[in-house]
Write a protein that holds these residues in place. Sequence first.
Motif, PDB file in Angstrom:
ATOM      1  N   THR A   1      -2.058  15.940  29.084  1.00 44.96           N
ATOM      2  CA  THR A   1      -2.903  16.054  27.890  1.00 44.96           C
ATOM      3  C   THR A   1      -4.311  16.520  28.224  1.00 44.96           C
ATOM      4  OG1 THR A   1      -3.430  13.691  28.103  1.00 44.96           O
ATOM      5  CG2 THR A   1      -1.628  14.294  26.600  1.00 44.96           C
ATOM      6  N   GLU A   2      -4.698  16.429  29.502  1.00 43.99           N
ATOM      7  CA  GLU A   2      -6.062  16.808  29.892  1.00 43.99           C
ATOM      8  C   GLU A   2      -6.118  18.167  30.606  1.00 43.99           C
ATOM      9  OE1 GLU A   2      -8.085  13.693  32.002  1.00 43.99           O
ATOM     10  OE2 GLU A   2      -7.172  12.131  30.768  1.00 43.99           O
ATOM     11  N   ARG A   3      -4.976  18.832  30.721  1.00 42.15           N
ATOM     12  CA  ARG A   3      -4.969  20.105  31.445  1.00 42.15           C
ATOM     13  C   ARG A   3      -5.797  21.165  30.734  1.00 42.15           C
ATOM     14  NH1 ARG A   3       1.525  20.085  32.715  1.00 42.15           N
ATOM     15  NH2 ARG A   3       1.463  18.519  34.402  1.00 42.15           N
ATOM     16  N   GLU A   4      -5.671  21.236  29.413  1.00 40.14           N
ATOM     17  CA  GLU A   4      -6.409  22.263  28.678  1.00 40.14           C
ATOM     18  C   GLU A   4      -7.914  22.072  28.794  1.00 40.14           C
ATOM     19  OE1 GLU A   4      -6.673  24.099  24.176  1.00 40.14           O
ATOM     20  OE2 GLU A   4      -4.720  23.553  25.024  1.00 40.14           O
ATOM     21  N   PRO A   5      -8.456  20.872  28.506  1.00 42.67           N
ATOM     22  CA  PRO A   5      -9.904  20.725  28.676  1.00 42.67           C
ATOM     23  C   PRO A   5     -10.368  20.894  30.122  1.00 42.67           C
ATOM     24  CG  PRO A   5      -8.878  18.628  28.052  1.00 42.67           C
ATOM     25  CD  PRO A   5      -7.851  19.688  27.860  1.00 42.67           C
ATOM     26  N   LYS A   6      -9.518  20.519  31.082  1.00 44.42           N
ATOM     27  CA  LYS A   6      -9.889  20.685  32.493  1.00 44.42           C
ATOM     28  C   LYS A   6     -10.033  22.169  32.837  1.00 44.42           C
ATOM     29  CE  LYS A   6     -10.176  19.395  36.953  1.00 44.42           C
ATOM     30  NZ  LYS A   6     -11.222  18.539  37.513  1.00 44.42           N
ATOM     31  N   LEU A   7      -9.032  22.984  32.448  1.00 39.19           N
ATOM     32  CA  LEU A   7      -9.105  24.415  32.741  1.00 39.19           C
ATOM     33  C   LEU A   7     -10.258  25.060  31.989  1.00 39.19           C
ATOM     34  CD1 LEU A   7      -8.013  26.912  34.135  1.00 39.19           C
ATOM     35  CD2 LEU A   7      -6.369  27.181  32.264  1.00 39.19           C
ATOM     36  N   ARG A   8     -10.473  24.661  30.732  1.00 39.51           N
ATOM     37  CA  ARG A   8     -11.580  25.215  29.948  1.00 39.51           C
ATOM     38  C   ARG A   8     -12.915  24.932  30.628  1.00 39.51           C
ATOM     39  NH1 ARG A   8     -11.399  28.952  26.664  1.00 39.51           N
ATOM     40  NH2 ARG A   8      -9.813  27.961  25.369  1.00 39.51           N
ATOM     41  N   ALA A   9     -13.116  23.691  31.075  1.00 38.50           N
ATOM     42  CA  ALA A   9     -14.381  23.324  31.718  1.00 38.50           C
ATOM     43  C   ALA A   9     -14.576  24.094  33.023  1.00 38.50           C
ATOM     44  CB  ALA A   9     -14.409  21.819  31.984  1.00 38.50           C
ATOM     45  N   LEU A  10     -13.492  24.287  33.771  1.00 43.14           N
ATOM     46  CA  LEU A  10     -13.603  25.033  35.024  1.00 43.14           C
ATOM     47  C   LEU A  10     -13.971  26.490  34.768  1.00 43.14           C
ATOM     48  CD1 LEU A  10     -10.548  23.483  36.882  1.00 43.14           C
ATOM     49  CD2 LEU A  10     -12.919  23.445  37.691  1.00 43.14           C
ATOM     50  N   ILE A  11     -13.337  27.108  33.784  1.00 44.57           N
ATOM     51  CA  ILE A  11     -13.642  28.502  33.445  1.00 44.57           C
ATOM     52  C   ILE A  11     -15.105  28.647  33.038  1.00 44.57           C
ATOM     53  CG2 ILE A  11     -13.214  30.296  31.707  1.00 44.57           C
ATOM     54  CD1 ILE A  11     -10.253  29.473  31.803  1.00 44.57           C
ATOM     55  N   GLN A  12     -15.587  27.695  32.258  1.00 46.43           N
ATOM     56  CA  GLN A  12     -16.969  27.777  31.774  1.00 46.43           C
ATOM     57  C   GLN A  12     -17.986  27.493  32.880  1.00 46.43           C
ATOM     58  OE1 GLN A  12     -16.780  25.138  28.363  1.00 46.43           O
ATOM     59  NE2 GLN A  12     -16.181  26.807  26.995  1.00 46.43           N
TER      60      GLN A  12
END
Length: 417
Positions: free
Chosen positions: A250-261
């Motif tokens: 459930t936290e994969r999407e926010p984790k990848l988003r934060a890393l990209i940003q």
Amino acid sequence: MKHTAQHTAVDVAIIGAGPAGAVAAALLRKSGRSVLVLERQHFPRFSIGESLLPQSMAYLEEAGMLQAVIEAGFQYKNGAQFVYRGQSSSFDFRDKHTAGWGTTYQVERAVFDEILIRCAAEQGADVRFGHTVQAVHTGEGTDAAPRVDVIDEAGHAYQVEARFIFDASGFGRVLPRLLNLEAPTRMPTRAALFSHVYDGLPPGVHDRNKICVATHPERRDVWFWMIPLAGGRSSVGCVAESSFLDVPATEREPKLRALIQKEPTFNRLIGDAPFLLPVRHIGGYSANVERLHGPGYALLGNAGEFLDPVFSSGVTIALRSAHLAVQTLNRQLDGEQVDWSANYDVPLRKGIDTFRAFVERWYTGELQDIIFYPDQTPSIRRMISAVLAGYAWDESNPYVADPVRRLNALHEVCTQR
């Protein structure tokens, strides 16, 4: 491609219908061999590894698949761009030490893989989807031919007798599991989080003809990929040691988003672009075996060894392995005495070890120092470009003939200031 499950006898049974299996099947058919491809999944199916290297184009051409790939409308690719803290270094694969293809494509693998196996089927390979290999009998120590036990989705079991078996099952690694061939990999355990985005980048903002590889601004062992695809989409992902990306689903999407940003270039290009697929996780993908062949079988591509996704070497190694294995097997089936170690294992691993030297030095930061060095010598740059383009078997290139010593010496030069 519909078949009735029954006892079958063929020259070659191939486990797996991915690129290695498809190219091997087509090359064998060109030599007049009867071929059965067993694939447990149904195509099209999602796969990672979307950025091809130019060296693989020669094998697609040899297998009679190049026209179909060119006409599919994939995103053209001519190189790679590396970025780190505002620095940028681009390699044009047409400007390289080794002769041969300098361009290729960035592909959606579901479409690409289906094109390849369809081409193999059109050339006469018997391709069976939804058929799972349950056991393999190599015939070692007996006069019996190798045998494969198979079950289809209706529960019908049958046997395949073959003169030889290729395992092209990729990360499924069927023969290494069934025959207990696994060996420790020399690569640390890493993982990736990835998805697709609609990037919506207007023309001129970014070079869509190159894969973009970015290093995390604070951790040089963490990196990102952006692979522009046709239709304004891009594949994006982050690779790091497994613990760094170990979050609940459930936290994969926010984790990848934060890393990209966190990475300036990626944040500018795709920081807020919505994910088009659920963010996926793959880990522990590096793999190895004691040997790539045995009595009655050979391992192709990722079924044998997989290093790391950083230089997109997976498909190139897979197609190279198919080419070498078919060459060797054809001689054996024609009655020659063949040394599989000398003719297949050793030459294939030569290129794998070239890529390994580059991959290991990417994660220590040494190769990054080389890539971003401001005063690059054109001839050495063309040698590095050739390896990045997939020409990891051309021993006229010093960085192939002796990659560890040459890269270490070059790094010393690049850090003497």
